[in-house]
Design a protein around this motif. Structure first.
Motif, short mmCIF file in Angstrom:
data_model
loop_
_atom_site.label_atom_id
_atom_site.label_comp_id
_atom_site.label_asym_id
_atom_site.label_seq_id
_atom_site.Cartn_x
_atom_site.Cartn_y
_atom_site.Cartn_z
N GLU A 275 136.35 32.44 39.61
CA GLU A 275 136.01 33.09 40.88
C GLU A 275 135.52 32.03 41.86
OE1 GLU A 275 133.23 36.72 42.64
OE2 GLU A 275 133.36 36.34 40.49
N PHE A 276 136.16 32.00 43.00
CA PHE A 276 135.81 31.03 44.03
C PHE A 276 135.29 31.79 45.26
CE2 PHE A 276 136.83 28.12 47.55
CZ PHE A 276 136.17 26.99 47.11
N PHE A 277 134.15 31.33 45.74
CA PHE A 277 133.53 31.99 46.89
C PHE A 277 133.34 30.95 47.99
CE2 PHE A 277 129.75 33.08 49.36
CZ PHE A 277 130.07 34.37 49.78
N LEU A 278 133.70 31.36 49.23
CA LEU A 278 133.51 30.46 50.35
C LEU A 278 133.09 31.24 51.59
CD1 LEU A 278 136.15 30.69 52.49
CD2 LEU A 278 137.29 29.59 50.58
N LYS A 279 132.57 30.54 52.55
CA LYS A 279 132.20 31.11 53.85
C LYS A 279 132.89 30.28 54.93
CE LYS A 279 127.86 30.45 53.10
NZ LYS A 279 126.41 30.39 53.32
N PHE A 280 133.48 30.97 55.87
CA PHE A 280 134.15 30.26 56.96
C PHE A 280 133.75 30.88 58.29
CE2 PHE A 280 137.04 33.72 56.00
CZ PHE A 280 137.48 34.15 57.25
N ARG A 281 133.96 30.11 59.32
CA ARG A 281 133.63 30.56 60.67
C ARG A 281 134.75 30.12 61.62
NH1 ARG A 281 127.98 28.77 62.64
NH2 ARG A 281 129.03 26.75 62.75
N ILE A 282 135.09 31.02 62.53
CA ILE A 282 136.13 30.71 63.52
C ILE A 282 135.45 30.00 64.69
CG2 ILE A 282 137.88 31.68 65.04
CD1 ILE A 282 138.04 34.07 63.13
N GLU A 283 135.77 28.72 64.86
CA GLU A 283 135.14 27.93 65.90
C GLU A 283 135.99 27.87 67.18
OE1 GLU A 283 134.34 24.14 64.15
OE2 GLU A 283 132.44 24.82 63.28
N ASP A 284 137.30 27.99 67.04
CA ASP A 284 138.19 27.95 68.20
C ASP A 284 139.00 29.24 68.21
OD1 ASP A 284 139.82 27.41 70.31
OD2 ASP A 284 140.54 25.46 69.55
N PRO A 285 138.50 30.27 68.90
CA PRO A 285 139.21 31.56 68.86
C PRO A 285 140.61 31.48 69.48
CG PRO A 285 137.47 31.60 70.50
CD PRO A 285 137.30 30.34 69.74
N ASN B 123 138.94 22.27 54.73
CA ASN B 123 138.70 22.05 56.16
C ASN B 123 139.84 21.25 56.79
OD1 ASN B 123 136.26 23.39 56.71
ND2 ASN B 123 135.07 21.76 55.73
N ARG B 124 140.40 20.29 56.04
CA ARG B 124 141.53 19.55 56.59
C ARG B 124 142.75 20.44 56.78
NH1 ARG B 124 139.52 15.53 53.03
NH2 ARG B 124 140.97 16.21 51.40
N GLN B 125 142.94 21.41 55.86
CA GLN B 125 144.10 22.29 55.99
C GLN B 125 143.90 23.37 57.05
OE1 GLN B 125 145.51 23.90 52.26
NE2 GLN B 125 144.85 22.06 51.13
N LEU B 126 142.65 23.88 57.18
CA LEU B 126 142.41 25.01 58.08
C LEU B 126 141.89 24.58 59.44
CD1 LEU B 126 140.68 27.38 55.49
CD2 LEU B 126 143.11 27.26 56.10
N GLY B 127 141.59 23.29 59.61
CA GLY B 127 141.06 22.85 60.89
C GLY B 127 142.03 23.04 62.04
N ARG B 128 143.32 22.99 61.76
CA ARG B 128 144.33 23.16 62.82
C ARG B 128 144.33 24.58 63.38
NH1 ARG B 128 149.47 22.28 58.97
NH2 ARG B 128 147.94 20.86 58.04
N TYR B 129 143.76 25.52 62.60
CA TYR B 129 143.71 26.91 63.05
C TYR B 129 142.38 27.25 63.72
CZ TYR B 129 147.46 26.96 59.61
OH TYR B 129 148.59 26.67 58.88
N GLY B 130 141.52 26.27 63.93
CA GLY B 130 140.24 26.53 64.56
C GLY B 130 139.23 27.15 63.63
N VAL B 131 139.39 26.95 62.33
CA VAL B 131 138.50 27.53 61.32
C VAL B 131 137.83 26.39 60.56
CG1 VAL B 131 138.37 28.97 59.25
CG2 VAL B 131 139.93 29.58 61.11
N ARG B 132 136.55 26.57 60.25
CA ARG B 132 135.80 25.57 59.47
C ARG B 132 135.09 26.27 58.32
NH1 ARG B 132 130.69 23.14 59.34
NH2 ARG B 132 129.95 24.50 61.02
N VAL B 133 135.28 25.74 57.11
CA VAL B 133 134.61 26.26 55.92
C VAL B 133 133.19 25.69 55.90
CG1 VAL B 133 134.65 26.39 53.41
CG2 VAL B 133 136.80 26.44 54.69
#
Length: 415
Positions: A154-164, A216-226
């Motif tokens: 089970e993997f748990f993470l928290k992310f936030r949308i920084e660039d809507p 973060n390297r994979q999702l940074g292009r979508y404006g999301v940060r873990v």
């Protein structure tokens, strides 16, 4: 299989009154970080404007000017109020509105009240940009380094949308759910491949900073940060769990024996420490006694040395005194002998003088008592006469007796 499932992320179409509830509570157990608001403005206010223009025309054409004019003014005011109410846009705190014009995104709207007067200005989406959105991903059948499939991780993470804008423009919530699930599964499987099966439970609460950086390297292009990630649970296959249960039981018994041995060792160590402390105290007491005896011996030796030195000094003084006395006596005796020798020398001269004087006296006495020579003269050319012969015969005995008595008298006087 784990009872928990992947978290689902979606976007919803809702009215402005439902946006807050959807962003905070989700919809049917699914996460809703993006809500597309329904446009509530419409063109109802245009009907009121046309009605106002109609009554204004009636007021101009007909004789009844007051009532149509009042109705036209009222309808225009009502249309303005309705238009003002429809133009108000309220963005919730912690969210950001994505503004568009003729379908093209032109910018964002911060939290607060805004006015969109033009009908072609719209809010395409309201995005939650302040909340750390939790995301749970139980991965099934993850093989370990020995190719043993784990029951689940089970993997748990928290992310936030920084660039809507980037989030809405490039991927959207629905597609982001697929991308995030795929990225998490890939990261978990890569991590499990580096872990041996017997150390699989070490994944619980382990450091997943490298996985977080990769996401973060994979999702940074979508404006999301873990913002955070961890592995709360790992489940092994049932057979392997039984094996581990046996190992854990043995490990617990070993731990219990180790604790018991540790307690025994501590008790023995404490006993030894107490004996050592007691020995130290005894040693210190003996050291004190030895030091006292040593000091006493030093004092006795010092006193004995002092006494010996005093005795030696006394003997030295006695020897020196005796030597000085003997030296003085010898010097006195030498002086006496010297004086005696001088006196002997003087007495010898006196004795020699006396002896010489006595010799002279004896010689004088002997000379006085010496017989006188008798010269009998005869005639020349004749032989001895009978008379001379007779006289000599008579005188010789007397002369001999006189010579004998004279020496005896001299000895008596000398004595």
């Amino acid at each position: 299989m784990s009872g928990r499932e992947f978290s689902k992320i979606k976007e919803s179409l809702a009215s402005w009154s439902e946006i807050r509830q959807l962003l905070r509570g989700g919809e049917q157990g699914q996460l809703v970080p993006v809500v597309i608001p329904k446009d509530r403005r419409g063109l109802s206010w245009m009907t009121l404007v046309f009605a106002a223009l109609y009554f204004a025309g009636m007021a101009v054409v007909t004789d009844l000017r007051t009532l149509p004019a009042l109705l036209a003014v009222f309808l225009l005011a009502l249309a303005a109020i309705l238009m003002w109410r429809k133009a108000i846009i309220e963005i919730e705190e912690g969210t950001t509105g994505v503004r568009s014009r003729w379908g093209a995104i032109t910018g964002t709207l911060p939290p607060g009240r805004h006015y969109l007067w033009l009908p072609w200005d719209r809010v395409d989406a309201v995005v939650d940009t302040s909340t750390e959105i939790p995301y749970s991903a139980p991965i099934v059948a993850c093989p370990t380094a020995e190719n043993v499939p784990l029951k689940s991780i089970e993997f748990f993470l928290k992310f936030r949308i920084e660039d809507p804008v980037a989030f809405v423009r490039t991927i959207g919530a629905g597609n982001f759910d697929l991308v995030l699930a795929s990225a998490v599964q890939d990261a978990i499987r890569q991590r499990s491949r580096r872990v041996h099966t017997e150390r699989a439970y070490d994944l619980r609460g382990s450091d997943v900073g490298d996985m977080q950086d990769a996401l973060n390297r994979q999702l940074g292009r979508y404006g999301v940060r873990v913002t955070g990630a961890n592995i709360p649970d790992v489940q092994l296959p049932d057979q392997y769990q039984q094996h581990l249960a046996t190992r854990e039981k043995v490990a617990k018994e070993l731990s219990a024996y180790e604790r018991e041995w540790e307690l025994t060792r501590k008790r023995r160590i404490d006993t030894l420490l107490m004996e050592i402390e007691r020995s130290k105290k005894t040693r210190d007491a003996r050291v004190v006694e030895v030091k006292a005896a040593y000091n006493k011996a030093r004092k006795d030796v010092a006193r004995m040395l002092e006494e010996q030195e005093t005795e030696a000094q006394r003997v030295r003084w006695e020897i020196e005194a005796r030597g000085r006395a003997e030296l003085t006596s010898a010097e006195n005796e030498a002086k006496a002998l010297r004086r005696l020798a001088e006196s002997y020398r003087d007495n010898r001269a006196v004795l020699q003088y006396e002896l010489a004087r006595r010799r002279l006296d004896v010689g004088a006495r002997l000379a006085e008592n010496a017989p006188q020579p008798l010269v009998v003269r005869t005639q020349q050319g004749s032989g001895d006469s009978a008379l001379s012969t007779l006289l000599l015969a008579q005188l010789l005995p007397r002369i001999s007796a006189g010579q004998v008595s004279a020496p005896h008298n001299g000895d008596a006087s000398h004595a």
